[in-house]
Every structure is written in C-alpha cells, then in structure tokens.
Design an enzyme around this catalytic site. Structure first.
Site, PDB file in Angstrom:
ATOM      1  N   LEU A   5      29.631  60.661  13.586  1.00 38.76           N
ATOM      2  CA  LEU A   5      28.326  61.322  13.596  1.00 38.76           C
ATOM      3  C   LEU A   5      27.238  60.373  14.066  1.00 38.76           C
ATOM      4  O   LEU A   5      26.347  60.773  14.829  1.00 38.76           O
ATOM      5  CB  LEU A   5      28.006  61.848  12.194  1.00 38.76           C
ATOM      6  CG  LEU A   5      26.685  62.613  12.056  1.00 38.76           C
ATOM      7  CD1 LEU A   5      26.581  63.743  13.073  1.00 38.76           C
ATOM      8  CD2 LEU A   5      26.547  63.149  10.630  1.00 38.76           C
ATOM      9  N   ILE A  57      31.964  54.970   3.701  1.00 40.62           N
ATOM     10  CA  ILE A  57      33.258  55.629   3.873  1.00 40.62           C
ATOM     11  C   ILE A  57      33.030  57.141   3.865  1.00 40.62           C
ATOM     12  O   ILE A  57      32.384  57.674   2.966  1.00 40.62           O
ATOM     13  CB  ILE A  57      34.224  55.243   2.739  1.00 40.62           C
ATOM     14  CG1 ILE A  57      34.432  53.723   2.703  1.00 40.62           C
ATOM     15  CG2 ILE A  57      35.558  55.966   2.889  1.00 40.62           C
ATOM     16  CD1 ILE A  57      35.099  53.155   3.923  1.00 40.62           C
ATOM     17  N   SER A  58      33.581  57.837   4.864  1.00 41.20           N
ATOM     18  CA  SER A  58      33.280  59.261   5.013  1.00 41.20           C
ATOM     19  C   SER A  58      34.482  60.165   4.763  1.00 41.20           C
ATOM     20  O   SER A  58      34.413  61.373   5.027  1.00 41.20           O
ATOM     21  CB  SER A  58      32.741  59.530   6.424  1.00 41.20           C
ATOM     22  OG  SER A  58      33.700  59.189   7.408  1.00 41.20           O
ATOM     23  N   CYS A  63      29.395  68.441  10.773  1.00 39.80           N
ATOM     24  CA  CYS A  63      28.467  68.197  11.871  1.00 39.80           C
ATOM     25  C   CYS A  63      29.240  67.597  13.032  1.00 39.80           C
ATOM     26  O   CYS A  63      29.666  66.442  12.991  1.00 39.80           O
ATOM     27  CB  CYS A  63      27.335  67.275  11.437  1.00 39.80           C
ATOM     28  SG  CYS A  63      25.979  67.191  12.634  1.00 39.80           S
ATOM     29  N   HIS A 103      31.395  67.812  -0.075  1.00 38.64           N
ATOM     30  CA  HIS A 103      32.465  67.464  -1.013  1.00 38.64           C
ATOM     31  C   HIS A 103      31.933  67.119  -2.398  1.00 38.64           C
ATOM     32  O   HIS A 103      32.722  66.874  -3.314  1.00 38.64           O
ATOM     33  CB  HIS A 103      33.334  66.365  -0.432  1.00 38.64           C
ATOM     34  CG  HIS A 103      34.053  66.818   0.802  1.00 38.64           C
ATOM     35  ND1 HIS A 103      35.049  67.762   0.767  1.00 38.64           N
ATOM     36  CD2 HIS A 103      33.860  66.509   2.121  1.00 38.64           C
ATOM     37  CE1 HIS A 103      35.463  68.010   2.009  1.00 38.64           C
ATOM     38  NE2 HIS A 103      34.761  67.259   2.840  1.00 38.64           N
ATOM     39  N   ASP A 109      26.111  48.919  11.824  1.00 34.16           N
ATOM     40  CA  ASP A 109      27.423  49.301  11.314  1.00 34.16           C
ATOM     41  C   ASP A 109      28.148  48.011  10.958  1.00 34.16           C
ATOM     42  O   ASP A 109      27.654  46.911  11.225  1.00 34.16           O
ATOM     43  CB  ASP A 109      28.215  50.125  12.330  1.00 34.16           C
ATOM     44  CG  ASP A 109      29.137  51.130  11.654  1.00 34.16           C
ATOM     45  OD1 ASP A 109      29.942  50.707  10.795  1.00 34.16           O
ATOM     46  OD2 ASP A 109      29.052  52.331  11.969  1.00 34.16           O
ATOM     47  N   ARG A 115      37.473  77.502   8.495  1.00 33.69           N
ATOM     48  CA  ARG A 115      36.559  77.053   7.440  1.00 33.69           C
ATOM     49  C   ARG A 115      35.241  76.577   8.032  1.00 33.69           C
ATOM     50  O   ARG A 115      34.157  76.855   7.483  1.00 33.69           O
ATOM     51  CB  ARG A 115      37.223  75.929   6.632  1.00 33.69           C
ATOM     52  CG  ARG A 115      36.293  75.239   5.631  1.00 33.69           C
ATOM     53  CD  ARG A 115      37.004  74.138   4.862  1.00 33.69           C
ATOM     54  NE  ARG A 115      36.061  73.322   4.127  1.00 33.69           N
ATOM     55  CZ  ARG A 115      35.456  72.227   4.633  1.00 33.69           C
ATOM     56  NH1 ARG A 115      35.724  71.841   5.890  1.00 33.69           N
ATOM     57  NH2 ARG A 115      34.608  71.530   3.905  1.00 33.69           N
ATOM     58  N   TYR A 166      35.702  60.362  -2.906  1.00 32.99           N
ATOM     59  CA  TYR A 166      34.639  60.357  -1.905  1.00 32.99           C
ATOM     60  C   TYR A 166      33.508  61.274  -2.352  1.00 32.99           C
ATOM     61  O   TYR A 166      32.324  60.898  -2.307  1.00 32.99           O
ATOM     62  CB  TYR A 166      35.191  60.800  -0.550  1.00 32.99           C
ATOM     63  CG  TYR A 166      34.118  61.166   0.449  1.00 32.99           C
ATOM     64  CD1 TYR A 166      33.274  60.192   0.978  1.00 32.99           C
ATOM     65  CD2 TYR A 166      33.939  62.484   0.856  1.00 32.99           C
ATOM     66  CE1 TYR A 166      32.278  60.528   1.881  1.00 32.99           C
ATOM     67  CE2 TYR A 166      32.951  62.829   1.756  1.00 32.99           C
ATOM     68  CZ  TYR A 166      32.124  61.852   2.268  1.00 32.99           C
ATOM     69  OH  TYR A 166      31.138  62.189   3.156  1.00 32.99           O
TER      70      TYR A 166
END
Length: 265
Positions: free
Chosen positions: A13, A72-73, A164, A111, A32, A172, A134
């Site tokens: 993203l 962490i995604s 996104c 989530h 990053d 879903r 997560y």
C-alpha cells in the site's frame, strides 16, 4: 504542509500511495525498514526500524503530519508483530509527542473486528472482535492512539482499512475494497479538517455490499466515489465462489479467522 511522513513506504500500500502524495506537502519523507529505491525530487528517504526509539525520534523530527502504514500487515509470529506494531507504535507516539504532536493517520484494520459475520452491519461503536494476533495489535494501536488523544490531545484518524488495492480480488473484497483514489481523498480530508479528534473511520469505498457505517464522520467531508460492484462480473468469471461454510464466506475477517498462532523459533 512542509513535510509529510509516510511510514511503510516500501510495502504494497505504501508503494501504491507514495507517488500520489506529492501534492499534499512540499517534502514527503518516506521510510521503511528496507531500501526505498529511487527517491523522487520531492522526497527524502530514511531507513528506520520502528523498534529503535532513537531512530524513530529522528524520523518524526520536523514533520507536520504522519501517515503510518508501517509495521507487520499480516498474521505472523508474536515477536515480529510486537516489535513493529506494539513497540514501534509506542515509539512513534512518543516521538510525535516530543515533536509538536503532528496529526497522525494510523492504518488500523478490518481485522480488529474480523469475527463479526458478513450479514452484520457495523458502526464505530461495536466492540472489537479481532481475528488474530495481527488484529490484536491493531486493537492495541487504536487504544494507544485514544489514550494519547485523551491525555495529551494528540489527534489521530483510526482508519480500519478493508482491502486497499487496485481492484478487488475475490467476492469478499466486493464489500471491503477501497480504491487508491478514495484513500487519497480520505487522506486529504483527514489533514484538511480543522478539528479531527480521534475517530474510527471505516476504510472502504462506496461499495453496494459494504458492511460498515461511516455516518459518524460526515464532518470530514469524505465522500468515496468508487464502487467494487463494477468488478463483480469479472470476479464471478475468474474466481470460484466460496462454499457457504468457508470462513471467507462467513466472517468479515475472512480466512484470517483460521490462521494459527505461529510458533516462535
């Protein structure tokens, strides 16, 4: 704005949004934990481990606003989630507090509420029901941001991002998808509104089958324009429809509800 900080700029993203932020600030500071590649004329790059307090202090210094996509995604070992999503977020908020409290967009997640069923329509006051570690880390992030707002006045948009990406990839996502253009317009509204507060914002486009109610943040002036419905025929043709008993067809968090607790080495 003079300087806007984008963390997680090398992620999926972050990479997609990085080039779209040029008009928001004179300088976009991209960061990053890995190399950020070629730097544009309006950018400055800083490699930073969010778990390193001193490095995060340097990262935030001089910034007028923060888009925090770093961390962490996905579901992972707790040690990895802890460093980036818990300790790293604490470091970010302490750095912000020491540097004039620039407004923050915190990338939370659907989530945080993944165990709600897809036939339930949620507003921002529904209790959290995270679907994994997560998701728990994002619940922590929202609580941390709320505490910094109540205690110090630090403003944060808690954006519970659905999916996104360029376009939805499965059935879903016809409910959870948020286009890059709609995310950009949300970002513009978040940093333009005179008083933000610390609202939960559901991160999805104007999808016909969306599960989330954003009426409480109408004061932002955000009006998502895209609709995942235009991809339905494409998905129906290319993606097998899930069985009624599959997690991806039952829960808002989809297959995340079935992920194990990953063992440490």
């Amino acid at each position: 704005m003079k300087r806007l900080l984008l963390t997680g700029a090398a992620g999926g993203l972050g990479s997609a949004m990085r080039g779209r932020l040029k008009g928001l600030a004179e300088i976009v500071r991209v960061s990053d934990i890995v190399d950020l590649g070629q730097v544009a004329e309006h950018e400055e790059a800083m490699v930073c481990d969010l778990g390193d307090r001193a490095a995060v202090d340097r990262l935030v210094e001089g910034c007028d606003a923060i888009i925090h996509l770093g961390g962490i995604s996905v579901e992972d070992k707790f040690s990895k989630i802890m460093n980036a999503n818990l300790l790293g977020l604490y470091n970010l908020y302490e750095a912000a507090r020491a540097n004039g409290m620039p407004r923050i967009l915190f990338a939370s997640s659907n989530h945080t509420i993944g165990f709600y069923r897809q036939d339930e329509y949620l507003d921002h006051e529904m209790p959290m029901r995270p679907d994994g570690l997560y998701g728990v880390s994002k619940c922590f992030g929202e609580a941390l941001a709320r505490m910094y707002f109540e205690k110090f006045g630090q403003e944060t948009a808690l954006v519970r991002i659905g999916s996104c990406m360029e376009k939805p990839k499965n059935h879903r996502m016809l409910s959870t998808w948020m286009s890059y253009d709609d995310f950009l317009s949300m970002i513009e509204c978040i940093f333009r509104v005179p008083r933000l507060g610390c609202p939960v914002i559901w991160g999805c486009s104007n999808n016909d089958t969306r599960w989330w109610d954003n009426s409480h943040v109408s004061y932002l002036g955000w009006q998502p324009k895209d609709n995942a419905e235009r991809f339905r025929a494409e998905i129906d043709a290319a993606v097998e429809r899930p069985k009624p008993g599959d997690a991806i067809a039952i829960y808002q968090g989809g297959p995340f509800v079935e992920d194990p607790i990953f063992a440490e080495d």
